[in-house]
Design an enzyme around this catalytic site. Structure first.
Site, PDB file in Angstrom:
ATOM      1  NE  ARG A 156      -4.935  -2.978   3.863  1.00  0.00           N
ATOM      2  CZ  ARG A 156      -5.997  -3.068   2.770  1.00  0.00           C
ATOM      3  NH1 ARG A 156      -7.172  -2.516   3.211  1.00  0.00           N
ATOM      4  NH2 ARG A 156      -5.798  -4.068   1.900  1.00  0.00           N
ATOM      5  CG  ASP A 173      -4.997   1.568   5.835  1.00  0.00           C
ATOM      6  OD1 ASP A 173      -5.670   2.679   5.743  1.00  0.00           O
ATOM      7  OD2 ASP A 173      -4.836   0.766   4.906  1.00  0.00           O
ATOM      8  CG  ASP A 179      -1.934  -0.914   1.066  1.00  0.00           C
ATOM      9  OD1 ASP A 179      -2.520  -1.349   0.182  1.00  0.00           O
ATOM     10  OD2 ASP A 179      -2.527  -1.519   2.305  1.00  0.00           O
TER      11      ASP A 179
END
Length: 250
Positions: free
Chosen positions: A182, A89, A47
């Site tokens: 996550r 997140d 990410d």
């Protein structure tokens, strides 16, 4: 008319330390341009908020991409306790908060972490690139649509506490392919009864490759001969040698 220049044919593997704020593809393309390389691909998305090891394959080395996508990974993750977000997140919107949350004890944390070691099942997050009817789940999520997702089998080989405060954890995770850190953070928060979300993530290992031997993107871009940072095909670990892969395919 002159033909368009397509870059050099370079073969090898780059161990890139992806900086925060860039998508994996943007980091790859910057590395490719720094080397003026024609063909490149990475072996597992991080990410944009995450940092760490992005294994980039150039030229003929792209043939091993599938093996590294399937490889175990390792991460260091920071988990904020007390609230959960829709994305799992810090980039998401808070959707649940623990009332009058003052923190947890280390004994509670140790007991919660023990529940997630070994084979477990995870429900993939809506904010993911998994596809439904040809469309990534995150596109549905951005429209406020939540779809049912079947749980997936993953393996947490190691889950250890690096540091602890009553409201924040740092953990080391060594896991199988397909594991969402996550989701793990979110599930740990639920097991603790206080909610949680991921605030930082750093990948430290992909298969046989470690962050210790990687190069930061800025350092790569400042090198006069950045192609010298590539691991040559002949120097790859045994399980990733192209000649061995060809023999196994016969």
């Amino acid at each position: 008319m002159a033909s368009r220049r397509r870059g050099r044919l370079l073969d090898g593997v780059l161990l890139l330390d992806k900086p925060e704020g860039l998508s994996s593809n943007h980091a790859l393309q910057r590395a490719r341009r720094a080397m003026d390389a024609r063909k490149a691909g990475h072996t597992g998305t991080l990410d944009p908020f995450a940092t760490g090891l992005l294994v980039c394959c150039f030229g003929k080395a792209t043939k091993i991409s599938g093996l590294l996508l399937d490889a175990d990974k390792a991460y260091e993750a920071t988990i904020q306790l007390g609230s959960e977000t829709d994305s799992g997140d810090l980039t998401g919107t808070v959707v649940a908060t623990a009332d009058n949350f003052l923190g947890v004890t280390q004994a509670q944390v140790d007991a919660a972490l023990a529940q997630f070691r070994g084979p477990i099942q995870q429900i993939p997050p809506m904010f993911s690139a998994l596809k439904r009817d040809g469309k990534p789940l995150y596109e549905y999520a951005r429209q406020g649509i939540e779809l049912e997702r079947p749980p997936r089998d993953v393996v947490i080989h190691q889950l250890e506490l690096i540091s602890f405060t009553p409201t924040e954890l740092r953990v080391f995770v060594h896991c199988s392919k397909g594991t969402y850190i996550r989701t793990l953070a979110q599930d740990i928060g639920r097991a603790l009864g206080c909610y949680a979300h991921l605030t930082a993530l750093r990948r430290t290992q992909v298969g046989p490759f470690s962050i210790e031997t990687s190069i930061e993107l800025e350092a790569l871009q400042n090198q006069s001969e950045p192609e010298t940072t590539l691991i040559a095909l002949a120097d790859l670990p045994d399980g990733l040698q192209l000649d061995n892969l060809k023999k196994e395919a016969l």
